[in-house]
Design an enzyme around this catalytic site. Structure first.
Site, PDB file in Angstrom:
ATOM      1  N   THR A  11       2.482   6.739  33.712  1.00  0.00           N
ATOM      2  CA  THR A  11       1.992   5.386  34.003  1.00  0.00           C
ATOM      3  C   THR A  11       3.051   4.338  33.669  1.00  0.00           C
ATOM      4  O   THR A  11       3.383   3.479  34.493  1.00  0.00           O
ATOM      5  CB  THR A  11       0.715   5.120  33.164  1.00  0.00           C
ATOM      6  OG1 THR A  11      -0.217   6.169  33.441  1.00  0.00           O
ATOM      7  CG2 THR A  11       0.099   3.794  33.503  1.00  0.00           C
ATOM      8  N   VAL A  12       3.590   4.396  32.446  1.00  0.00           N
ATOM      9  CA  VAL A  12       4.520   3.348  32.010  1.00  0.00           C
ATOM     10  C   VAL A  12       5.893   3.522  32.688  1.00  0.00           C
ATOM     11  O   VAL A  12       6.491   2.555  33.164  1.00  0.00           O
ATOM     12  CB  VAL A  12       4.663   3.338  30.468  1.00  0.00           C
ATOM     13  CG1 VAL A  12       5.591   2.205  30.025  1.00  0.00           C
ATOM     14  CG2 VAL A  12       3.300   3.184  29.802  1.00  0.00           C
ATOM     15  N   LYS A 101       4.242   4.393  20.349  1.00  0.00           N
ATOM     16  CA  LYS A 101       3.831   3.928  19.004  1.00  0.00           C
ATOM     17  C   LYS A 101       3.728   5.070  18.008  1.00  0.00           C
ATOM     18  O   LYS A 101       3.991   4.896  16.812  1.00  0.00           O
ATOM     19  CB  LYS A 101       2.507   3.163  19.054  1.00  0.00           C
ATOM     20  CG  LYS A 101       1.345   3.924  19.678  1.00  0.00           C
ATOM     21  CD  LYS A 101       1.001   3.394  21.034  1.00  0.00           C
ATOM     22  CE  LYS A 101       0.285   4.432  21.858  1.00  0.00           C
ATOM     23  NZ  LYS A 101      -0.247   3.909  23.098  1.00  0.00           N
ATOM     24  N   VAL A 128       3.163  -1.966  20.499  1.00  0.00           N
ATOM     25  CA  VAL A 128       1.970  -2.654  19.983  1.00  0.00           C
ATOM     26  C   VAL A 128       1.575  -3.747  20.974  1.00  0.00           C
ATOM     27  O   VAL A 128       2.417  -4.556  21.382  1.00  0.00           O
ATOM     28  CB  VAL A 128       2.241  -3.306  18.611  1.00  0.00           C
ATOM     29  CG1 VAL A 128       0.991  -4.017  18.101  1.00  0.00           C
ATOM     30  CG2 VAL A 128       2.732  -2.284  17.601  1.00  0.00           C
ATOM     31  N   GLY A 130       0.724  -3.643  24.143  1.00  0.00           N
ATOM     32  CA  GLY A 130       1.115  -3.526  25.559  1.00  0.00           C
ATOM     33  C   GLY A 130       2.070  -4.633  25.954  1.00  0.00           C
ATOM     34  O   GLY A 130       3.183  -4.716  25.450  1.00  0.00           O
ATOM     35  N   GLY A 183      -6.032   3.936  33.548  1.00  0.00           N
ATOM     36  CA  GLY A 183      -4.735   4.189  32.920  1.00  0.00           C
ATOM     37  C   GLY A 183      -4.587   3.561  31.553  1.00  0.00           C
ATOM     38  O   GLY A 183      -3.474   3.374  31.060  1.00  0.00           O
ATOM     39  N   GLU A 186      -5.362   7.101  26.082  1.00  0.00           N
ATOM     40  CA  GLU A 186      -4.360   8.111  25.702  1.00  0.00           C
ATOM     41  C   GLU A 186      -4.718   9.438  26.369  1.00  0.00           C
ATOM     42  O   GLU A 186      -5.868   9.659  26.762  1.00  0.00           O
ATOM     43  CB  GLU A 186      -4.359   8.296  24.184  1.00  0.00           C
ATOM     44  CG  GLU A 186      -3.975   7.058  23.414  1.00  0.00           C
ATOM     45  CD  GLU A 186      -2.607   6.544  23.785  1.00  0.00           C
ATOM     46  OE1 GLU A 186      -1.624   7.296  23.702  1.00  0.00           O
ATOM     47  OE2 GLU A 186      -2.511   5.377  24.196  1.00  0.00           O
ATOM     48  N   ASP A 197      -4.870   5.451  17.408  1.00  0.00           N
ATOM     49  CA  ASP A 197      -3.893   4.631  18.139  1.00  0.00           C
ATOM     50  C   ASP A 197      -3.760   3.249  17.466  1.00  0.00           C
ATOM     51  O   ASP A 197      -2.642   2.781  17.195  1.00  0.00           O
ATOM     52  CB  ASP A 197      -4.359   4.491  19.597  1.00  0.00           C
ATOM     53  CG  ASP A 197      -3.469   3.582  20.408  1.00  0.00           C
ATOM     54  OD1 ASP A 197      -2.342   3.997  20.726  1.00  0.00           O
ATOM     55  OD2 ASP A 197      -3.894   2.449  20.712  1.00  0.00           O
ATOM     56  N   LYS A 201      -0.517   1.378  15.368  1.00  0.00           N
ATOM     57  CA  LYS A 201      -0.047   0.024  15.706  1.00  0.00           C
ATOM     58  C   LYS A 201      -0.094  -0.909  14.497  1.00  0.00           C
ATOM     59  O   LYS A 201       0.848  -1.672  14.263  1.00  0.00           O
ATOM     60  CB  LYS A 201      -0.881  -0.536  16.859  1.00  0.00           C
ATOM     61  CG  LYS A 201      -0.618   0.221  18.171  1.00  0.00           C
ATOM     62  CD  LYS A 201      -1.630  -0.166  19.234  1.00  0.00           C
ATOM     63  CE  LYS A 201      -1.356   0.547  20.547  1.00  0.00           C
ATOM     64  NZ  LYS A 201      -2.463   0.402  21.503  1.00  0.00           N
TER      65      LYS A 201
HETATM   66  N1  HSE Z   1      -4.536   3.824  24.748  1.00  0.00           N
HETATM   67  C1  HSE Z   1      -3.906   2.595  24.413  1.00  0.00           C
HETATM   68  C2  HSE Z   1      -4.950   1.500  24.474  1.00  0.00           C
HETATM   69  C3  HSE Z   1      -2.785   2.331  25.365  1.00  0.00           C
HETATM   70  O1  HSE Z   1      -6.034   1.738  25.018  1.00  0.00           O
HETATM   71  O2  HSE Z   1      -4.717   0.405  23.972  1.00  0.00           O
HETATM   72  C4  HSE Z   1      -1.867   1.237  24.934  1.00  0.00           C
HETATM   73  O3  HSE Z   1      -1.220   1.528  23.733  1.00  0.00           O
END
Ligand code: HSE
Length: 403
Positions: A11-12, A101, A128, A130, A183, A186, A197, A201
């Site tokens: 995706t990224v 991260k 952190v 996005g 998208g 994770e 997650d 962060k």
């Molecule tokens: N899975 C993470 C979220 C993706 O939903 O924020 C971005 O770090």
């Protein structure tokens, strides 16, 4: 011309490719005239239908041994082999930028040290929030401050899920599936919904703010899987919402307290209105007061936007490390909330009399579930709260209330 490589075309990674192709002309202004040219893309999958399929390789050494490539975007995620790749690239004198991260939170101290030694850069703006600019502002623009607290909605997936549950009454699983399709989530959604997650962060932000590596293993972490629609209704009754908050508090004696948990957030807080995939981070500095950073916390182009900003910065600073840095840990992270005071919202099947006997004066909330007592405590340390809660036979749930 600056030659770069992308590791991971998910995706990224595909977002980074798209932005460099689409906005290359604009980027030239920021690189002071140098065009950015993607020379290699590493991925184990085949992309035969891609318009530039000749860029793809499955061999990491094609990037490592290419002296023309000076900046690499590691956007593959996960710890291994991302760690080995990043270390080798930095040691070879290439700058690395990342959205990873997990890697920054786990091996950031070592990788930043190698980057410093080699006079190159390891940058992680996308790790952190996005697309939200937060790492650079914290490192540079807030540098005059001692940071007092950080409170953030740091996970788009859980914020999206909670929001869909609250506003549309959507079932948890359905909301998670939507987030995956968009998208945001994770690969292993437990990382989102169990709070891991957000924990990585807040560990990164707390490390930046304190200048010491905050080990995410020391951060008490609870996700949103136990939050019920009744909890959400009680919060509404208190003119509040439930949000998964990454929180860090920095004490004058150098101690740091950090947690990730669902908290009650009053609607008067700017964090309460942060909905969907949006993230927001409130930072309180001792000079500036409250500053809020807000934007899309996940998704292809928002996250890639932060990665590309780092690529541009790394291209501009190829011969000078920018010293994003924190020192080794000194054990300043507090083990739990024992000495830290919060007000709590509590639900119990015990009577109001019993509640008053244990907690003294507290504020009762109209019951949503018949037979329950629901109330807000005065400020209690974690030790006091646990001791009092253990005296209630029928405790249903309790939440910290964000100040
Ligand atoms: N899975 C993470 C979220 C993706 O939903 O924020 C971005 O770090």
């Amino acid at each position: 011309m600056a030659k770069i490589a992308i590791i991971g075309y998910g995706t990224v990674g595909s977002g980074v490719y798209d932005i460099v192709k689409k906005n290359g002309g604009t980027l030239v202004r920021s690189t002071e005239g140098e065009t950015i040219d993607i020379k290699h893309i590493l991925d184990i999958r085949d992309f035969d239908g891609h318009p530039e399929k000749e860029l793809f390789t499955k061999d990491f050494n094609d990037i490592l041994n290419d002296n023309e490539v000076t900046v690499v975007a590691e956007v593959m995620g996960g710890l291994h082999p991302a760690y080995e790749f990043t270390k080798a690239l930095l040691e070879a004198g290439k700058s690395v930028v990342t959205s990873n991260k997990e890697l920054v939170a786990t091996y950031g101290t070592e990788l930043l040290e190698i980057a410093r030694e080699k006079n190159v850069n390891y940058m992680f703006e996308a790790s952190v929030g996005g697309g939200i600019p937060i790492i650079r502002p914290m490192h540079q623009c807030l540098t005059a401050n001692n940071i007092v607290t950080i409170a953030g909605i740091l996970n788009g997936t859980t914020n999206y899920i909670l929001n869909e549950m609250i506003s549309k009454g959507k079932a948890f699983e359905m909301a998670l599936k939507d987030a995956q399709e968009k998208g945001y989530a994770e690969r292993n959604p437990a990382a989102d919904i169990e709070g891991h997650d957000a924990c990585r962060k807040i560990a990164i932000l707390a490390s930046l703010a304190s200048g010491e590596a905050v080990d995410y293993n020391d951060i008490e972490t609870e996700g949103i899987t136990n939050v019920t629609l009744d909890d959400v209704k009680y919060a509404d009754e208190m003119d509040s919402v439930i949000k998964l908050i990454g929180y860090a508090k920095f004490f004058e004696n150098g101690k740091i307290y950090s947690t990730v948990c669902p908290m009650i957030v009053n609607n008067s807080s700017p964090l309460a209105g942060v909905n969907g995939v949006f993230n927001a981070i409130m930072v309180k500095g001792d000079c500036v007061g409250d500053v809020m950073f807000y934007g899309r916390g996940a998704g292809k182009l928002p996250t890639a936007s932060a990665v590309v900003a780092d690529i541009v910065d790394a291209v501009k600073h190829r011969v000078r490390s920018k010293h994003f840095f924190w020192e080794k840990p000194e054990g300043n992270i507090m083990a739990g909330d024992g000495e830290v005071a919060f007000s709590y919202f509590v639900r119990t099947t015990d009577s109001a009399d019993m509640v008053s006997k244990v907690f003294g004066k507290c504020e009762f909330v109209d019951d949503i579930v018949p037979g329950e007592s629901a109330f807000v405590t005065k400020k209690l340390t974690g030790t006091e709260a646990k001791e009092k809660l253990s005296k209630l036979g029928g405790a249903v749930s309790s939440f910290k209330i964000l100040d």
